[in-house]
Design a protein around this motif. Structure first.
Motif, PDB file in Angstrom:
ATOM      1  N   UNK A 199       0.837  -1.206   0.000  1.00 28.25           N
ATOM      2  CA  UNK A 199       0.000   0.000   0.000  1.00 28.25           C
ATOM      3  C   UNK A 199       0.874   1.260   0.000  1.00 28.25           C
ATOM      4  N   UNK A 200       1.916   1.257   0.837  1.00 35.81           N
ATOM      5  CA  UNK A 200       2.841   2.397   0.875  1.00 35.81           C
ATOM      6  C   UNK A 200       3.435   2.653  -0.503  1.00 35.81           C
ATOM      7  N   UNK A 201       3.922   1.585  -1.148  1.00 39.05           N
ATOM      8  CA  UNK A 201       4.579   1.735  -2.443  1.00 39.05           C
ATOM      9  C   UNK A 201       3.587   2.169  -3.510  1.00 39.05           C
ATOM     10  N   UNK A 202       2.350   1.653  -3.413  1.00 35.07           N
ATOM     11  CA  UNK A 202       1.321   2.046  -4.383  1.00 35.07           C
ATOM     12  C   UNK A 202       1.039   3.532  -4.289  1.00 35.07           C
ATOM     13  N   UNK A 203       1.213   4.097  -3.095  1.00 36.62           N
ATOM     14  CA  UNK A 203       1.005   5.536  -2.914  1.00 36.62           C
ATOM     15  C   UNK A 203       2.292   6.331  -3.133  1.00 36.62           C
ATOM     16  N   UNK A 204       3.347   5.640  -3.571  1.00 44.40           N
ATOM     17  CA  UNK A 204       4.620   6.315  -3.825  1.00 44.40           C
ATOM     18  C   UNK A 204       5.367   6.684  -2.561  1.00 44.40           C
ATOM     19  N   UNK A 205       5.027   6.038  -1.444  1.00 41.33           N
ATOM     20  CA  UNK A 205       5.670   6.355  -0.168  1.00 41.33           C
ATOM     21  C   UNK A 205       6.716   5.299   0.187  1.00 41.33           C
ATOM     22  N   UNK A 206       7.722   5.698   0.973  1.00 40.32           N
ATOM     23  CA  UNK A 206       8.700   4.703   1.436  1.00 40.32           C
ATOM     24  C   UNK A 206       8.062   3.705   2.389  1.00 40.32           C
ATOM     25  N   UNK A 207       8.628   2.499   2.451  1.00 37.05           N
ATOM     26  CA  UNK A 207       8.219   1.543   3.482  1.00 37.05           C
ATOM     27  C   UNK A 207       9.025   1.787   4.762  1.00 37.05           C
ATOM     28  N   UNK A 208       9.959   2.724   4.708  1.00 38.37           N
ATOM     29  CA  UNK A 208      10.862   2.999   5.819  1.00 38.37           C
ATOM     30  C   UNK A 208      10.500   4.320   6.492  1.00 38.37           C
ATOM     31  N   UNK A 209      10.924   4.574   7.716  1.00 34.77           N
ATOM     32  CA  UNK A 209      11.707   3.676   8.565  1.00 34.77           C
ATOM     33  C   UNK A 209      10.900   2.458   9.023  1.00 34.77           C
ATOM     34  N   UNK A 210      11.610   1.335   9.107  1.00 40.46           N
ATOM     35  CA  UNK A 210      11.014   0.130   9.675  1.00 40.46           C
ATOM     36  C   UNK A 210      11.156   0.190  11.193  1.00 40.46           C
ATOM     37  N   UNK A 211      10.705  -0.836  11.875  1.00 46.10           N
ATOM     38  CA  UNK A 211      10.854  -0.927  13.334  1.00 46.10           C
ATOM     39  C   UNK A 211      11.532  -2.244  13.673  1.00 46.10           C
ATOM     40  N   UNK A 212      12.380  -2.202  14.679  1.00 45.55           N
ATOM     41  CA  UNK A 212      13.098  -3.418  15.079  1.00 45.55           C
ATOM     42  C   UNK A 212      12.109  -4.533  15.458  1.00 45.55           C
ATOM     43  N   UNK A 213      11.039  -4.191  16.168  1.00 47.89           N
ATOM     44  CA  UNK A 213      10.079  -5.223  16.587  1.00 47.89           C
ATOM     45  C   UNK A 213       9.474  -5.923  15.367  1.00 47.89           C
ATOM     46  N   UNK A 214       9.136  -5.150  14.339  1.00 47.17           N
ATOM     47  CA  UNK A 214       8.586  -5.734  13.110  1.00 47.17           C
ATOM     48  C   UNK A 214       9.628  -6.623  12.439  1.00 47.17           C
ATOM     49  N   UNK A 215      10.843  -6.126  12.367  1.00 47.66           N
ATOM     50  CA  UNK A 215      11.904  -6.914  11.724  1.00 47.66           C
ATOM     51  C   UNK A 215      12.112  -8.246  12.436  1.00 47.66           C
ATOM     52  N   UNK A 216      12.052  -8.207  13.770  1.00 46.76           N
ATOM     53  CA  UNK A 216      12.216  -9.471  14.510  1.00 46.76           C
ATOM     54  C   UNK A 216      11.099 -10.453  14.158  1.00 46.76           C
ATOM     55  N   UNK A 217       9.939  -9.923  13.776  1.00 46.92           N
ATOM     56  CA  UNK A 217       8.789 -10.788  13.475  1.00 46.92           C
ATOM     57  C   UNK A 217       8.781 -11.276  12.023  1.00 46.92           C
ATOM     58  N   UNK A 218       9.350 -10.515  11.100  1.00 44.25           N
ATOM     59  CA  UNK A 218       9.195 -10.862   9.676  1.00 44.25           C
ATOM     60  C   UNK A 218      10.494 -11.116   8.921  1.00 44.25           C
ATOM     61  N   UNK A 219      11.614 -10.637   9.427  1.00 45.09           N
ATOM     62  CA  UNK A 219      12.857 -10.695   8.644  1.00 45.09           C
ATOM     63  C   UNK A 219      13.561 -12.040   8.878  1.00 45.09           C
ATOM     64  N   UNK A 220      13.598 -12.920   7.859  1.00 43.75           N
ATOM     65  CA  UNK A 220      14.138 -14.264   8.090  1.00 43.75           C
ATOM     66  C   UNK A 220      15.587 -14.241   8.572  1.00 43.75           C
ATOM     67  N   UNK A 221      16.337 -13.204   8.168  1.00 48.41           N
ATOM     68  CA  UNK A 221      17.749 -13.142   8.546  1.00 48.41           C
ATOM     69  C   UNK A 221      17.949 -12.848  10.037  1.00 48.41           C
ATOM     70  N   UNK A 222      16.880 -12.389  10.699  1.00 48.41           N
ATOM     71  CA  UNK A 222      16.934 -12.195  12.149  1.00 48.41           C
ATOM     72  C   UNK A 222      16.297 -13.368  12.880  1.00 48.41           C
ATOM     73  N   UNK A 223      15.873 -14.380  12.123  1.00 47.07           N
ATOM     74  CA  UNK A 223      15.064 -15.454  12.700  1.00 47.07           C
ATOM     75  C   UNK A 223      15.714 -16.831  12.484  1.00 47.07           C
ATOM     76  N   UNK A 224      17.039 -16.850  12.537  1.00 47.46           N
ATOM     77  CA  UNK A 224      17.774 -18.086  12.240  1.00 47.46           C
ATOM     78  C   UNK A 224      17.633 -19.137  13.329  1.00 47.46           C
TER      79      UNK A 224
END
Ligand code: ZN
Ligand code: FE
Length: 258
Positions: A199-224
């Motif tokens: 949705x952000x990208x469709x509106x031409x907006x950045x997806x950033x800044x991200x949040x560490x809590x979100x990254x811990x939940x979705x980023x596979x490289x933090x979930x080894x």
């Protein structure tokens, strides 16, 4: 402190933060968008922070130095064009009245550093400028470092407070999330976050800044250490449950993933 992402090149962001009068810029790969933003917001450049030596992060230094006489903070272990103040993990940088801790995050490059601002006031969130180490949903490629180094660097960042704003240097989020879905196809958190990012990208907006809590939940490289991630990595070359082996297999898989 206010901060914003200036788009540059195809998918870079040059982050700028300011107090309404003075500004500091992180990883100016190109001087043009920075000069335009300073003009538009009527700000004076007071400092430059560099995370690593790649051209898309330092290409604008000469153009900014021609206009402003400002300190350039840069990783001690890397060679950055022009005079710099060399900093390394544990050092701190004072830029427009805000203190930044320097964190060593080798892996993408040998001497890559990140800058963390922890506000004194609890009502504000910490802000992290992490260059090409942690991306939303992914991480940088290993050009000069080992999987062990990059895994340790990412773990250091994953351990920051959950509300930390993650200011990455590239808009790679949607393609990272496509890969993350291949790793964890049943993750509801990943589906929700992907929908929001689309949705952000469709509106031409950045997806950033991200949040560490979100990254811990979705980023596979933090979930080894998560079973689903370990098992997916085993189908792609990992021979053990060791988080570094899992990380190495994921990174290799992602390099070839389309
Ligand atoms: Zn880079
Ligand atoms: Fe980059």
């Amino acid at each position: 402190m206010d901060f914003l992402a200036l788009p540059a090149f195809n998918d870079n962001y040059i982050w700028i933060f300011h107090d309404g009068v003075e500004a500091a810029v992180v990883d100016p790969g190109d001087c043009a968008p920075v000069l335009a933003a300073l003009d538009r917001l009527k700000l004076r450049l007071a400092a430059i922070l560099v995370t690593h030596h790649h051209q898309d992060h330092v290409g604008g230094l000469a153009g900014l130095r021609a206009r402003f006489d400002v300190p350039v903070y840069a990783p001690a272990l890397e060679s950055i064009p022009g005079p710099c103040i060399a900093v390394t993990g544990g050092d701190s940088v004072l830029a427009i009245g805000s203190r930044f801790e320097v964190i060593d995050v080798p892996g993408h490059t040998r001497g890559h550093i990140a800058y963390l601002h922890r506000p004194a006031d609890d009502t504000q969130a910490p802000v992290l400028f992490c260059g090409d180490t942690l991306f939303s949903g992914g991480c940088g490629r290993l050009f000069e470092g080992t999987p062990q180094q990059m895994h340790d660097s990412l773990q250091r960042l994953a351990g920051l407070p959950g509300n930390t704003r993650v200011c990455c240097a590239h808009e790679y989020t949607l393609s990272n999330l496509k890969f993350a879905q291949a790793v964890e196809p049943d993750s509801a958190a990943l589906k929700d976050y992907t929908r929001w990012c689309e949705q952000q990208r469709a509106e031409g907006l950045p997806t950033l800044p991200a949040r560490i809590a979100t990254e811990r939940a979705v980023n596979p490289f933090l979930r080894c250490e998560v079973a689903t991630v370990i098992n997916a990595a085993k189908r792609h070359g990992s021979t053990s449950d060791d988080p570094v082996d899992v990380f190495a297999a994921l990174r290799q898989w992602k390099n070839e993933f389309r």
